[in-house]
Scaffold this motif. Structure first.
Motif, PDB file in Angstrom:
ATOM      1  N   GLU A 175      34.210  45.418  53.512  1.00 16.64           N
ATOM      2  CA  GLU A 175      33.577  46.221  52.458  1.00 16.64           C
ATOM      3  C   GLU A 175      34.417  46.205  51.175  1.00 16.64           C
ATOM      4  OE1 GLU A 175      32.220  50.825  51.683  1.00 16.64           O
ATOM      5  OE2 GLU A 175      32.428  50.111  53.739  1.00 16.64           O
ATOM      6  N   SER A 176      35.723  46.277  51.325  1.00 16.82           N
ATOM      7  CA  SER A 176      36.608  46.257  50.151  1.00 16.82           C
ATOM      8  C   SER A 176      36.518  44.919  49.421  1.00 16.82           C
ATOM      9  CB  SER A 176      38.054  46.511  50.571  1.00 16.82           C
ATOM     10  OG  SER A 176      38.189  47.797  51.092  1.00 16.82           O
ATOM     11  N   PHE A 177      36.525  43.832  50.173  1.00 16.33           N
ATOM     12  CA  PHE A 177      36.415  42.516  49.551  1.00 16.33           C
ATOM     13  C   PHE A 177      35.076  42.353  48.837  1.00 16.33           C
ATOM     14  CE2 PHE A 177      39.678  40.701  52.677  1.00 16.33           C
ATOM     15  CZ  PHE A 177      40.687  40.713  51.733  1.00 16.33           C
ATOM     16  N   ALA A 178      34.015  42.867  49.418  1.00 18.73           N
ATOM     17  CA  ALA A 178      32.702  42.775  48.778  1.00 18.73           C
ATOM     18  C   ALA A 178      32.679  43.577  47.477  1.00 18.73           C
ATOM     19  CB  ALA A 178      31.615  43.263  49.723  1.00 18.73           C
ATOM     20  N   LYS A 179      33.276  44.762  47.489  1.00 20.84           N
ATOM     21  CA  LYS A 179      33.331  45.579  46.266  1.00 20.84           C
ATOM     22  C   LYS A 179      34.175  44.897  45.190  1.00 20.84           C
ATOM     23  CE  LYS A 179      32.594  50.143  48.246  1.00 20.84           C
ATOM     24  NZ  LYS A 179      33.192  51.471  48.490  1.00 20.84           N
ATOM     25  N   LEU A 180      35.298  44.316  45.599  1.00 21.37           N
ATOM     26  CA  LEU A 180      36.133  43.588  44.641  1.00 21.37           C
ATOM     27  C   LEU A 180      35.387  42.395  44.055  1.00 21.37           C
ATOM     28  CD1 LEU A 180      39.566  43.681  46.483  1.00 21.37           C
ATOM     29  CD2 LEU A 180      39.050  44.689  44.261  1.00 21.37           C
ATOM     30  N   ALA A 181      34.642  41.700  44.885  1.00 19.59           N
ATOM     31  CA  ALA A 181      33.867  40.554  44.408  1.00 19.59           C
ATOM     32  C   ALA A 181      32.831  40.995  43.381  1.00 19.59           C
ATOM     33  CB  ALA A 181      33.185  39.848  45.580  1.00 19.59           C
ATOM     34  N   ARG A 182      32.125  42.095  43.664  1.00 22.29           N
ATOM     35  CA  ARG A 182      31.137  42.600  42.707  1.00 22.29           C
ATOM     36  C   ARG A 182      31.799  43.008  41.393  1.00 22.29           C
ATOM     37  NH1 ARG A 182      28.725  44.861  47.302  1.00 22.29           N
ATOM     38  NH2 ARG A 182      29.833  46.817  47.008  1.00 22.29           N
ATOM     39  N   SER A 183      32.919  43.684  41.486  1.00 23.90           N
ATOM     40  CA  SER A 183      33.623  44.124  40.278  1.00 23.90           C
ATOM     41  C   SER A 183      34.076  42.932  39.436  1.00 23.90           C
ATOM     42  CB  SER A 183      34.834  44.976  40.648  1.00 23.90           C
ATOM     43  OG  SER A 183      34.431  46.160  41.265  1.00 23.90           O
ATOM     44  N   CYS A 184      34.658  41.950  40.084  1.00 25.09           N
ATOM     45  CA  CYS A 184      35.116  40.763  39.357  1.00 25.09           C
ATOM     46  C   CYS A 184      33.949  40.005  38.733  1.00 25.09           C
ATOM     47  CB  CYS A 184      35.909  39.839  40.278  1.00 25.09           C
ATOM     48  SG  CYS A 184      37.559  40.445  40.646  1.00 25.09           S
ATOM     49  N   MET A 185      32.827  39.923  39.442  1.00 22.53           N
ATOM     50  CA  MET A 185      31.679  39.215  38.880  1.00 22.53           C
ATOM     51  C   MET A 185      31.108  39.976  37.684  1.00 22.53           C
ATOM     52  SD  MET A 185      30.231  36.378  38.985  1.00 22.53           S
ATOM     53  CE  MET A 185      30.658  35.613  40.517  1.00 22.53           C
ATOM     54  N   HIS A 186      31.107  41.299  37.754  1.00 23.19           N
ATOM     55  CA  HIS A 186      30.654  42.094  36.598  1.00 23.19           C
ATOM     56  C   HIS A 186      31.575  41.860  35.396  1.00 23.19           C
ATOM     57  CE1 HIS A 186      27.361  44.290  38.354  1.00 23.19           C
ATOM     58  NE2 HIS A 186      28.107  44.649  39.387  1.00 23.19           N
ATOM     59  N   LEU A 187      32.880  41.802  35.643  1.00 24.45           N
ATOM     60  CA  LEU A 187      33.818  41.519  34.556  1.00 24.45           C
ATOM     61  C   LEU A 187      33.582  40.127  33.986  1.00 24.45           C
ATOM     62  CD1 LEU A 187      37.089  43.022  36.028  1.00 24.45           C
ATOM     63  CD2 LEU A 187      35.875  43.802  33.995  1.00 24.45           C
ATOM     64  N   SER A 188      33.314  39.169  34.844  1.00 20.33           N
ATOM     65  CA  SER A 188      33.045  37.804  34.391  1.00 20.33           C
ATOM     66  C   SER A 188      31.802  37.754  33.508  1.00 20.33           C
ATOM     67  CB  SER A 188      32.874  36.877  35.599  1.00 20.33           C
ATOM     68  OG  SER A 188      32.504  35.595  35.186  1.00 20.33           O
ATOM     69  N   ILE A 189      30.762  38.410  33.945  1.00 23.07           N
ATOM     70  CA  ILE A 189      29.513  38.423  33.167  1.00 23.07           C
ATOM     71  C   ILE A 189      29.742  39.110  31.822  1.00 23.07           C
ATOM     72  CG2 ILE A 189      27.180  39.395  33.088  1.00 23.07           C
ATOM     73  CD1 ILE A 189      27.103  38.891  36.167  1.00 23.07           C
ATOM     74  N   SER A 190      30.489  40.197  31.829  1.00 29.73           N
ATOM     75  CA  SER A 190      30.785  40.905  30.578  1.00 29.73           C
ATOM     76  C   SER A 190      31.564  40.019  29.618  1.00 29.73           C
ATOM     77  CB  SER A 190      31.589  42.170  30.860  1.00 29.73           C
ATOM     78  OG  SER A 190      30.842  43.069  31.617  1.00 29.73           O
ATOM     79  N   ARG A 191      32.557  39.315  30.130  1.00 33.38           N
ATOM     80  CA  ARG A 191      33.344  38.419  29.279  1.00 33.38           C
ATOM     81  C   ARG A 191      32.478  37.292  28.719  1.00 33.38           C
ATOM     82  NH1 ARG A 191      38.617  39.205  27.400  1.00 33.38           N
ATOM     83  NH2 ARG A 191      39.616  40.650  28.810  1.00 33.38           N
ATOM     84  N   ARG A 192      31.545  36.780  29.530  1.00 33.34           N
ATOM     85  CA  ARG A 192      30.647  35.724  29.038  1.00 33.34           C
ATOM     86  C   ARG A 192      29.748  36.252  27.925  1.00 33.34           C
ATOM     87  NH1 ARG A 192      31.567  31.450  32.110  1.00 33.34           N
ATOM     88  NH2 ARG A 192      32.124  31.781  34.286  1.00 33.34           N
ATOM     89  N   ARG A 193      29.299  37.493  28.053  1.00 30.43           N
ATOM     90  CA  ARG A 193      28.468  38.093  26.996  1.00 30.43           C
ATOM     91  C   ARG A 193      29.265  38.265  25.711  1.00 30.43           C
ATOM     92  NH1 ARG A 193      25.512  42.569  30.786  1.00 30.43           N
ATOM     93  NH2 ARG A 193      24.000  41.146  31.718  1.00 30.43           N
ATOM     94  N   VAL A 194      30.510  38.704  25.841  1.00 33.93           N
ATOM     95  CA  VAL A 194      31.362  38.858  24.663  1.00 33.93           C
ATOM     96  C   VAL A 194      31.600  37.508  24.011  1.00 33.93           C
ATOM     97  CG1 VAL A 194      33.695  39.474  23.901  1.00 33.93           C
ATOM     98  CG2 VAL A 194      32.442  40.984  25.454  1.00 33.93           C
ATOM     99  N   ALA A 195      31.839  36.484  24.812  1.00 30.97           N
ATOM    100  CA  ALA A 195      32.058  35.134  24.268  1.00 30.97           C
ATOM    101  C   ALA A 195      30.810  34.636  23.556  1.00 30.97           C
ATOM    102  CB  ALA A 195      32.445  34.185  25.394  1.00 30.97           C
ATOM    103  N   ALA A 196      29.632  34.926  24.134  1.00 31.99           N
ATOM    104  CA  ALA A 196      28.382  34.494  23.503  1.00 31.99           C
ATOM    105  C   ALA A 196      28.161  35.230  22.179  1.00 31.99           C
ATOM    106  CB  ALA A 196      27.212  34.735  24.436  1.00 31.99           C
ATOM    107  N   MET A 197      28.543  36.481  22.123  1.00 31.35           N
ATOM    108  CA  MET A 197      28.403  37.240  20.876  1.00 31.35           C
ATOM    109  C   MET A 197      29.314  36.679  19.794  1.00 31.35           C
ATOM    110  SD  MET A 197      28.032  41.117  22.400  1.00 31.35           S
ATOM    111  CE  MET A 197      28.957  41.799  21.094  1.00 31.35           C
ATOM    112  N   GLY A 198      30.468  36.197  20.190  1.00 29.35           N
ATOM    113  CA  GLY A 198      31.404  35.618  19.238  1.00 29.35           C
ATOM    114  C   GLY A 198      30.901  34.304  18.654  1.00 29.35           C
ATOM    115  N   LYS A 199      30.104  33.576  19.401  1.00 27.08           N
ATOM    116  CA  LYS A 199      29.558  32.304  18.924  1.00 27.08           C
ATOM    117  C   LYS A 199      28.437  32.496  17.915  1.00 27.08           C
ATOM    118  CE  LYS A 199      30.648  29.618  23.017  1.00 27.08           C
ATOM    119  NZ  LYS A 199      30.111  28.848  24.147  1.00 27.08           N
ATOM    120  N   ARG A 200      27.809  33.667  17.914  1.00 29.76           N
ATOM    121  CA  ARG A 200      26.664  33.916  17.032  1.00 29.76           C
ATOM    122  C   ARG A 200      27.089  34.125  15.589  1.00 29.76           C
ATOM    123  NH1 ARG A 200      23.466  38.256  20.752  1.00 29.76           N
ATOM    124  NH2 ARG A 200      23.174  36.873  22.520  1.00 29.76           N
ATOM    125  N   LYS A 201      28.354  34.368  15.351  1.00 28.98           N
ATOM    126  CA  LYS A 201      28.807  34.663  13.985  1.00 28.98           C
ATOM    127  C   LYS A 201      28.596  33.522  13.052  1.00 28.98           C
ATOM    128  CE  LYS A 201      32.176  38.072  15.342  1.00 28.98           C
ATOM    129  NZ  LYS A 201      33.560  38.433  15.366  1.00 28.98           N
TER     130      LYS A 201
END
Length: 72
Positions: free
Chosen positions: A46-72
């Motif tokens: 259960e802990s590993f699954a929660k860590l995986a979800r958290s890391c994937m959410h962080l990854s998606i957030s970072r990708r969104r931030v990177a995409a926003m930076g390209k729009r400038k």
């Protein structure tokens, strides 16, 4: 090409998420195979699954931030 820390961390968190998920799956596979594991190890699924979800959410957030930076 300049260093883009957002995509670097997005990839890093994505790899970490897949690693945590692989560890959880390995423990579940061992349990399903009938292997006797200490309770502490079996409880980590259960802990590993929660860590995986958290890391994937962080990854998606970072990708969104990177995409926003390209729009400038």
């Amino acid at each position: 090409m300049p260093f883009n820390s957002d995509t670097y961390y997005a990839n890093k968190y994505s790899r970490a998420a897949w690693d945590y998920l692989a560890q959880a799956r390995e423990i579940k596979r061992r349990i399903a195979a009938g292997e006797k594991l200490p309770h502490a190890i079996a409880a980590q699924v259960e802990s590993f699954a929660k860590l995986a979800r958290s890391c994937m959410h962080l990854s998606i957030s970072r990708r969104r931030v990177a995409a926003m930076g390209k729009r400038k």
